[in-house]
Design a protein around this motif. Structure first.
Motif, PDB file in Angstrom:
ATOM      1  N   UNK A  94       0.839  -1.174   0.000  1.00 28.49           N
ATOM      2  CA  UNK A  94       0.000   0.000   0.000  1.00 28.49           C
ATOM      3  C   UNK A  94       0.887   1.241   0.000  1.00 28.49           C
ATOM      4  N   UNK A  95       0.456   2.251  -0.697  1.00 24.02           N
ATOM      5  CA  UNK A  95       1.163   3.519  -0.835  1.00 24.02           C
ATOM      6  C   UNK A  95       0.397   4.568  -0.018  1.00 24.02           C
ATOM      7  N   UNK A  96       1.115   5.423   0.713  1.00 22.27           N
ATOM      8  CA  UNK A  96       0.463   6.408   1.571  1.00 22.27           C
ATOM      9  C   UNK A  96       1.257   7.706   1.519  1.00 22.27           C
ATOM     10  N   UNK A  97       0.560   8.811   1.371  1.00 21.86           N
ATOM     11  CA  UNK A  97       1.180  10.134   1.429  1.00 21.86           C
ATOM     12  C   UNK A  97       0.387  10.963   2.417  1.00 21.86           C
ATOM     13  N   UNK A  98       1.076  11.648   3.316  1.00 21.74           N
ATOM     14  CA  UNK A  98       0.355  12.458   4.280  1.00 21.74           C
ATOM     15  C   UNK A  98       1.278  13.288   5.146  1.00 21.74           C
ATOM     16  N   UNK A  99       0.653  14.062   6.022  1.00 21.39           N
ATOM     17  CA  UNK A  99       1.362  14.909   6.964  1.00 21.39           C
ATOM     18  C   UNK A  99       1.218  14.293   8.341  1.00 21.39           C
ATOM     19  N   UNK A 100       2.352  14.019   8.979  1.00 20.11           N
ATOM     20  CA  UNK A 100       2.380  13.379  10.287  1.00 20.11           C
ATOM     21  C   UNK A 100       3.271  14.196  11.218  1.00 20.11           C
ATOM     22  N   UNK A 101       3.203  13.885  12.520  1.00 21.68           N
ATOM     23  CA  UNK A 101       3.965  14.606  13.531  1.00 21.68           C
ATOM     24  C   UNK A 101       4.978  13.666  14.175  1.00 21.68           C
ATOM     25  N   UNK A 102       6.180  14.173  14.430  1.00 24.04           N
ATOM     26  CA  UNK A 102       7.199  13.375  15.091  1.00 24.04           C
ATOM     27  C   UNK A 102       6.816  13.188  16.553  1.00 24.04           C
ATOM     28  N   UNK A 103       6.888  11.956  17.035  1.00 26.74           N
ATOM     29  CA  UNK A 103       6.532  11.653  18.422  1.00 26.74           C
ATOM     30  C   UNK A 103       7.670  12.057  19.360  1.00 26.74           C
ATOM     31  N   UNK A 104       7.495  11.779  20.630  1.00 26.80           N
ATOM     32  CA  UNK A 104       8.529  12.063  21.631  1.00 26.80           C
ATOM     33  C   UNK A 104       9.677  11.065  21.566  1.00 26.80           C
ATOM     34  N   UNK A 105       9.470   9.941  20.876  1.00 27.02           N
ATOM     35  CA  UNK A 105      10.519   8.937  20.719  1.00 27.02           C
ATOM     36  C   UNK A 105      11.622   9.481  19.814  1.00 27.02           C
ATOM     37  N   UNK A 106      12.845   9.411  20.269  1.00 25.73           N
ATOM     38  CA  UNK A 106      13.970   9.946  19.491  1.00 25.73           C
ATOM     39  C   UNK A 106      14.172   9.164  18.194  1.00 25.73           C
ATOM     40  N   UNK A 107      14.536   9.865  17.117  1.00 25.16           N
ATOM     41  CA  UNK A 107      14.878   9.164  15.882  1.00 25.16           C
ATOM     42  C   UNK A 107      16.050   8.211  16.137  1.00 25.16           C
ATOM     43  N   UNK A 108      16.055   7.089  15.439  1.00 28.41           N
ATOM     44  CA  UNK A 108      17.141   6.116  15.571  1.00 28.41           C
ATOM     45  C   UNK A 108      17.889   6.043  14.245  1.00 28.41           C
ATOM     46  N   UNK A 109      19.210   6.002  14.337  1.00 30.77           N
ATOM     47  CA  UNK A 109      20.007   5.808  13.131  1.00 30.77           C
ATOM     48  C   UNK A 109      20.806   4.525  13.295  1.00 30.77           C
ATOM     49  N   UNK A 110      21.073   3.887  12.177  1.00 25.37           N
ATOM     50  CA  UNK A 110      21.822   2.645  12.195  1.00 25.37           C
ATOM     51  C   UNK A 110      22.142   2.213  10.782  1.00 25.37           C
ATOM     52  N   UNK A 111      22.341   0.911  10.621  1.00 25.72           N
ATOM     53  CA  UNK A 111      22.670   0.330   9.330  1.00 25.72           C
ATOM     54  C   UNK A 111      21.710  -0.820   9.044  1.00 25.72           C
ATOM     55  N   UNK A 112      21.254  -0.927   7.815  1.00 26.73           N
ATOM     56  CA  UNK A 112      20.464  -2.057   7.346  1.00 26.73           C
ATOM     57  C   UNK A 112      21.117  -2.535   6.055  1.00 26.73           C
ATOM     58  N   UNK A 113      21.601  -3.759   6.060  1.00 30.57           N
ATOM     59  CA  UNK A 113      22.302  -4.324   4.896  1.00 30.57           C
ATOM     60  C   UNK A 113      23.413  -3.402   4.399  1.00 30.57           C
ATOM     61  N   UNK A 114      24.127  -2.785   5.332  1.00 32.46           N
ATOM     62  CA  UNK A 114      25.246  -1.920   4.991  1.00 32.46           C
ATOM     63  C   UNK A 114      24.881  -0.508   4.604  1.00 32.46           C
ATOM     64  N   UNK A 115      23.587  -0.188   4.559  1.00 30.64           N
ATOM     65  CA  UNK A 115      23.141   1.157   4.176  1.00 30.64           C
ATOM     66  C   UNK A 115      22.691   1.938   5.415  1.00 30.64           C
ATOM     67  N   UNK A 116      22.879   3.247   5.376  1.00 29.79           N
ATOM     68  CA  UNK A 116      22.386   4.119   6.441  1.00 29.79           C
ATOM     69  C   UNK A 116      20.882   3.926   6.585  1.00 29.79           C
ATOM     70  N   UNK A 117      20.405   3.878   7.833  1.00 32.00           N
ATOM     71  CA  UNK A 117      18.967   3.718   8.086  1.00 32.00           C
ATOM     72  C   UNK A 117      18.515   4.701   9.154  1.00 32.00           C
ATOM     73  N   UNK A 118      17.419   5.379   8.892  1.00 32.94           N
ATOM     74  CA  UNK A 118      16.791   6.309   9.824  1.00 32.94           C
ATOM     75  C   UNK A 118      15.404   5.780  10.145  1.00 32.94           C
ATOM     76  N   UNK A 119      15.125   5.592  11.443  1.00 28.24           N
ATOM     77  CA  UNK A 119      13.811   5.114  11.873  1.00 28.24           C
ATOM     78  C   UNK A 119      13.153   6.204  12.708  1.00 28.24           C
ATOM     79  N   UNK A 120      11.902   6.518  12.361  1.00 32.74           N
ATOM     80  CA  UNK A 120      11.143   7.564  13.052  1.00 32.74           C
ATOM     81  C   UNK A 120       9.812   6.996  13.528  1.00 32.74           C
ATOM     82  N   UNK A 121       9.343   7.464  14.684  1.00 33.97           N
ATOM     83  CA  UNK A 121       7.995   7.149  15.141  1.00 33.97           C
ATOM     84  C   UNK A 121       7.171   8.414  14.923  1.00 33.97           C
TER      85      UNK A 121
END
Length: 118
Positions: free
Chosen positions: A1-28
């Motif tokens: 499913x494809x979704x486009x919209x406006x959302x708000x960043x939660x109080x949970x801090x963004x997480x950065x890391x690596x997935x299969x050797x690539x930079x990864x940013x995870x947001x709640x």
């Protein structure tokens, strides 16, 4: 499913890391549904675009920040909080920071949303 919209960043801090050797940013992110509550989206963005976004906007990624996102592979999962609440997970195609409305504009819009008195 494809979704486009406006959302708000939660109080949970963004997480950065690596997935299969690539930079990864995870947001709640949160969708404010008004009286119906809030809906949580845990989104992951990988690759050079995600890294460039992080390097440019990490100081802007504070709780309540407004993001316009384009997502793919949207799926519902049981969330990690207790009691378990549904959480939507998706991959980010693109994201941009949106400016917050000035307090006077937010107040005016809030008044417009009030039910009319009879």
């Amino acid at each position: 499913m494809h979704h486009t919209g406006t959302l708000f960043l939660s109080k949970t801090r963004p997480e950065i890391g690596q997935v299969d050797g690539a930079f990864a940013l995870t947001l709640l992110l949160l969708d404010n549904l008004g009286a119906a509550g809030k809906e949580a989206y845990r989104v992951r963005w990988t690759g050079p675009q995600a890294q460039a976004f992080w390097q440019t906007h990490q100081g802007d990624l504070v709780p309540g920040a407004v993001l316009r996102v384009e997502l793919e592979h949207l799926r519902a999962h049981v969330g990690a909080i207790h009691p378990p609440m549904p959480e939507l997970r998706a991959r980010v195609i693109s994201a941009e920071i949106c400016p917050k409305r000035p307090p006077a504009v937010r107040e005016q819009l809030s008044k417009q949303e009030q039910p009319a008195h009879v």
